[in-house]
Design a protein around this motif. Sequence first.
Motif, PDB file in Angstrom:
ATOM      1  N   PRO A 176       0.843  -1.040  -0.040  1.00  0.00           N
ATOM      2  CA  PRO A 176      -0.033  -0.100   0.007  1.00  0.00           C
ATOM      3  C   PRO A 176       0.901   1.169   0.128  1.00  0.00           C
ATOM      4  O   PRO A 176       1.950   1.108   1.094  1.00  0.00           O
ATOM      5  CB  PRO A 176      -0.900  -0.265   1.425  1.00  0.00           C
ATOM      6  N   PRO A 177       0.451   2.209  -0.887  1.00  0.00           N
ATOM      7  CA  PRO A 177       1.265   3.286  -0.888  1.00  0.00           C
ATOM      8  C   PRO A 177       1.025   4.317   0.354  1.00  0.00           C
ATOM      9  O   PRO A 177       0.012   4.251   1.135  1.00  0.00           O
ATOM     10  CB  PRO A 177       0.839   4.150  -2.002  1.00  0.00           C
ATOM     11  N   GLN A 178       2.439   4.683   1.029  1.00  0.00           N
ATOM     12  CA  GLN A 178       2.390   5.545   2.273  1.00  0.00           C
ATOM     13  C   GLN A 178       2.222   6.907   1.966  1.00  0.00           C
ATOM     14  O   GLN A 178       2.506   7.556   0.893  1.00  0.00           O
ATOM     15  CB  GLN A 178       3.609   5.110   2.981  1.00  0.00           C
ATOM     16  N   ALA A 179       1.875   7.778   3.028  1.00  0.00           N
ATOM     17  CA  ALA A 179       2.049   9.214   2.971  1.00  0.00           C
ATOM     18  C   ALA A 179       3.384   9.668   2.558  1.00  0.00           C
ATOM     19  O   ALA A 179       4.186   9.019   3.420  1.00  0.00           O
ATOM     20  CB  ALA A 179       1.180   9.790   4.054  1.00  0.00           C
ATOM     21  N   THR A 180       3.828  10.690   1.909  1.00  0.00           N
ATOM     22  CA  THR A 180       5.128  11.091   1.670  1.00  0.00           C
ATOM     23  C   THR A 180       5.254  12.639   1.873  1.00  0.00           C
ATOM     24  O   THR A 180       4.329  13.435   1.565  1.00  0.00           O
ATOM     25  CB  THR A 180       5.352  10.780   0.062  1.00  0.00           C
ATOM     26  N   SER A 181       6.346  12.878   2.786  1.00  0.00           N
ATOM     27  CA  SER A 181       6.524  14.332   3.212  1.00  0.00           C
ATOM     28  C   SER A 181       7.628  14.780   2.789  1.00  0.00           C
ATOM     29  O   SER A 181       8.821  13.924   2.663  1.00  0.00           O
ATOM     30  CB  SER A 181       6.431  14.486   4.737  1.00  0.00           C
ATOM     31  N   TRP A 182       7.824  15.944   2.278  1.00  0.00           N
ATOM     32  CA  TRP A 182       9.094  16.628   1.820  1.00  0.00           C
ATOM     33  C   TRP A 182       9.309  17.924   2.788  1.00  0.00           C
ATOM     34  O   TRP A 182       8.299  18.608   3.215  1.00  0.00           O
ATOM     35  CB  TRP A 182       8.993  17.033   0.610  1.00  0.00           C
ATOM     36  N   ASP A 183      10.663  18.303   3.015  1.00  0.00           N
ATOM     37  CA  ASP A 183      10.728  19.519   3.921  1.00  0.00           C
ATOM     38  C   ASP A 183      11.274  20.546   3.074  1.00  0.00           C
ATOM     39  O   ASP A 183      12.354  20.460   1.994  1.00  0.00           O
ATOM     40  CB  ASP A 183      11.972  19.005   5.140  1.00  0.00           C
ATOM     41  N   ILE A 184      10.772  21.989   3.278  1.00  0.00           N
ATOM     42  CA  ILE A 184      11.756  23.128   3.212  1.00  0.00           C
ATOM     43  C   ILE A 184      12.127  23.903   4.485  1.00  0.00           C
ATOM     44  O   ILE A 184      11.478  23.799   5.251  1.00  0.00           O
ATOM     45  CB  ILE A 184      10.821  24.039   2.352  1.00  0.00           C
ATOM     46  N   ASP A 185      13.482  24.037   4.427  1.00  0.00           N
ATOM     47  CA  ASP A 185      14.073  24.684   5.626  1.00  0.00           C
ATOM     48  C   ASP A 185      14.392  26.171   5.232  1.00  0.00           C
ATOM     49  O   ASP A 185      15.339  26.274   4.211  1.00  0.00           O
ATOM     50  CB  ASP A 185      15.218  23.729   6.032  1.00  0.00           C
ATOM     51  N   TYR A 186      13.840  26.941   5.702  1.00  0.00           N
ATOM     52  CA  TYR A 186      14.096  28.418   5.535  1.00  0.00           C
ATOM     53  C   TYR A 186      14.766  29.416   6.454  1.00  0.00           C
ATOM     54  O   TYR A 186      14.252  28.995   7.437  1.00  0.00           O
ATOM     55  CB  TYR A 186      12.770  29.004   4.712  1.00  0.00           C
ATOM     56  N   LEU A 257       5.749  19.571   3.319  1.00  0.00           N
ATOM     57  CA  LEU A 257       4.756  19.266   2.331  1.00  0.00           C
ATOM     58  C   LEU A 257       4.365  17.860   2.547  1.00  0.00           C
ATOM     59  O   LEU A 257       5.168  16.972   2.211  1.00  0.00           O
ATOM     60  CB  LEU A 257       5.012  19.679   0.808  1.00  0.00           C
ATOM     61  N   THR A 258       3.173  17.317   2.512  1.00  0.00           N
ATOM     62  CA  THR A 258       2.598  16.001   2.598  1.00  0.00           C
ATOM     63  C   THR A 258       1.642  15.508   1.413  1.00  0.00           C
ATOM     64  O   THR A 258       0.652  16.005   1.380  1.00  0.00           O
ATOM     65  CB  THR A 258       2.123  15.676   4.224  1.00  0.00           C
ATOM     66  N   ARG A 259       2.249  14.419   0.760  1.00  0.00           N
ATOM     67  CA  ARG A 259       1.129  14.009  -0.134  1.00  0.00           C
ATOM     68  C   ARG A 259       0.205  12.854   0.705  1.00  0.00           C
ATOM     69  O   ARG A 259       0.926  11.890   1.171  1.00  0.00           O
ATOM     70  CB  ARG A 259       1.824  13.333  -1.509  1.00  0.00           C
ATOM     71  N   ARG A 260      -0.957  12.998   0.713  1.00  0.00           N
ATOM     72  CA  ARG A 260      -1.633  11.835   1.516  1.00  0.00           C
ATOM     73  C   ARG A 260      -1.792  10.602   0.705  1.00  0.00           C
ATOM     74  O   ARG A 260      -1.783  10.484  -0.547  1.00  0.00           O
ATOM     75  CB  ARG A 260      -3.089  12.289   1.621  1.00  0.00           C
ATOM     76  N   LYS A 261      -1.635   9.435   1.462  1.00  0.00           N
ATOM     77  CA  LYS A 261      -1.700   8.231   0.980  1.00  0.00           C
ATOM     78  C   LYS A 261      -3.418   8.022   0.231  1.00  0.00           C
ATOM     79  O   LYS A 261      -4.374   8.626   0.696  1.00  0.00           O
ATOM     80  CB  LYS A 261      -1.464   7.044   1.794  1.00  0.00           C
ATOM     81  N   PRO A 262      -3.739   7.119  -0.755  1.00  0.00           N
ATOM     82  CA  PRO A 262      -4.961   7.095  -1.389  1.00  0.00           C
ATOM     83  C   PRO A 262      -5.713   6.517  -0.327  1.00  0.00           C
ATOM     84  O   PRO A 262      -5.251   5.976   0.717  1.00  0.00           O
ATOM     85  CB  PRO A 262      -4.584   6.127  -2.385  1.00  0.00           C
ATOM     86  N   TRP A 263      -6.954   6.790  -0.749  1.00  0.00           N
ATOM     87  CA  TRP A 263      -8.204   6.249   0.191  1.00  0.00           C
ATOM     88  C   TRP A 263      -8.347   4.744   0.095  1.00  0.00           C
ATOM     89  O   TRP A 263      -8.898   4.255   1.171  1.00  0.00           O
ATOM     90  CB  TRP A 263      -9.461   6.881   0.085  1.00  0.00           C
ATOM     91  N   TRP A 264      -7.796   4.048  -0.680  1.00  0.00           N
ATOM     92  CA  TRP A 264      -8.017   2.427  -0.640  1.00  0.00           C
ATOM     93  C   TRP A 264      -6.415   1.835  -0.916  1.00  0.00           C
ATOM     94  O   TRP A 264      -5.493   2.739  -1.299  1.00  0.00           O
ATOM     95  CB  TRP A 264      -8.586   2.199  -1.899  1.00  0.00           C
ATOM     96  N   ALA A 265      -6.313   0.691  -0.762  1.00  0.00           N
ATOM     97  CA  ALA A 265      -4.925   0.371  -0.719  1.00  0.00           C
ATOM     98  C   ALA A 265      -5.163  -1.292  -1.253  1.00  0.00           C
ATOM     99  O   ALA A 265      -6.125  -1.962  -0.967  1.00  0.00           O
ATOM    100  CB  ALA A 265      -4.182   0.042   0.708  1.00  0.00           C
ATOM    101  N   PRO A 266      -4.510  -1.886  -2.364  1.00  0.00           N
ATOM    102  CA  PRO A 266      -4.555  -3.277  -2.836  1.00  0.00           C
ATOM    103  C   PRO A 266      -4.267  -4.271  -1.531  1.00  0.00           C
ATOM    104  O   PRO A 266      -3.243  -3.853  -0.856  1.00  0.00           O
ATOM    105  CB  PRO A 266      -3.714  -3.150  -3.959  1.00  0.00           C
ATOM    106  N   GLY A 267      -4.781  -5.380  -1.940  1.00  0.00           N
ATOM    107  CA  GLY A 267      -4.473  -6.365  -0.818  1.00  0.00           C
ATOM    108  C   GLY A 267      -3.892  -7.465  -1.550  1.00  0.00           C
ATOM    109  O   GLY A 267      -2.898  -7.268  -2.098  1.00  0.00           O
TER     110      GLY A 267
END
Length: 389
Positions: A176-186, A257-267
Amino acid sequence: MAVPAAANVAASTRTPAAFTLSQGGARTRSEVLGEELSFDCSEAEREEACHFEARYRLRNGTSEVEVIDAAFLGIRVSEVRVAFDGEPLPVAPAPMASPESTPLTGDAVQASPSPEEALGRLARTAVERFGFTLTLPPGRGGELVVRGVVRLERRFLPSGYEWPAVQARHVLLSSPPQATSWDIDYLLGPIRTWAGNPELHVTVRIPSAWEVGSSPDASARTRPEAAGWQVRRKGAHAVAERRIEGASAPEWFNIALTRRKPWWAPGGLQLGVGARLGGASRFMARLGYQLAAPESFLHSLSVETDFREQLVLTPLTQYATPQLFILPSLGLGAGVPVQVLPEARPGVRLLVDLHLGPVGAAFSWDHYPRLREGLEPFSRLALLLQVGL
C-alpha cells in the motif's frame, strides 16, 4: 533572508557582511517593513522542487545614503535572482563561510551564537550565500525581490511497530502506498541583521490533495503539524498561509509538504481450509481476494466449496485492527453469502477472524432464510485456517 553588512558613517565606505545568522542587534539603519514569502509547489511531485519568491519592503528613514553589502542565505537553493524596484542586481554565489573564519570589522564586531545554538540540526548543512550590493538614498523606500528554486528533502517517517491490517495480512502482494513528506528549511534568523520588526507572511501553493505543516525539528522524524496554517482549496490546487512576527521568529522555519496516501490500498489473495461444523460437518476450502478502503476496512470476494455439492460466493466487509508488533489483527465483518449449488439462494454471514501476519483463523456463521415456499431456513458454522498472499 538577506544578511546585510553594517555601513560606516561615510557613505562611500562599507564593511563586509558577517556570515553569522543573527547577531542580536540591527546591522543597518535601513528598515525592513515587511516580507512576503511565497512558494509555488504545484509541480513538486514531478520536480521535487518549489519556486520561491521573497519580497522585502525596505525604507531608509535617515538623512544619509546607505550602501549595503547584503546576501541571501539559503539551504538547497539555486537559480537565485535579485532585483530592487524591478531593476536586476548582480549576484555573486558562494558557499557560506563559518562564523569562526569570517572576519568582522568596524561596528560588525559582536558575539555571535555558535552554529549548533543557532541552527541545531542544520548546523552542518551546506548553506549557500548569494551576495549583492544595495544602495538606498536618504528618505527612500523600495521593494527588494529575491527569486529562485528550492530543492525538497524527503522526510523519512518510520512506521514503527504498527502495520495496517491489509499490509500485515498480505505481506507478499500488498504494497500500500504511504503518505510522503518533503521538507523546506528556510532561514529566518538573518532578517534580524536589518533594522525594523517586520511581519512575515508565508504562502505555499500545493496540489489540492496535499497538506502543509511544520515541524520544530525534522531530524526527530516526527509527523508535521498543521497548527498555525490556514488552507484554502480551490479546484486542483490549494493555498496555505501563515504569519510570523519577526521578533519571535525562530532561526529557521520548517515547511513540510505531505502527499496523503490514497483512500484505498490493494491487498492480495486469501486461501483458507477448514471444516463446516455441526451434524453435517464437511471439509471446506475458500479462495478470495481482499483490499482495503479505507485503511481499517477490508473488502473481499471469495468462493467456497466442499468439493461435493455446495458452492458459495460471498462479498464481505469487515473492520480490522492494525497489527501491533506481536499483537494480532482482529477483524469483525458481515457479508452476503450467495449459495450457487445445490440451489441458488442468498443469506447473511457474520465473521470473526484473528491474524498474526499472513496466518490466521476465521470463524463464520451463515444463515439462509426461507424466501419462498419449499425452501427451509438453515444456519451453518465454519472454522477455517487462513493464509494471506
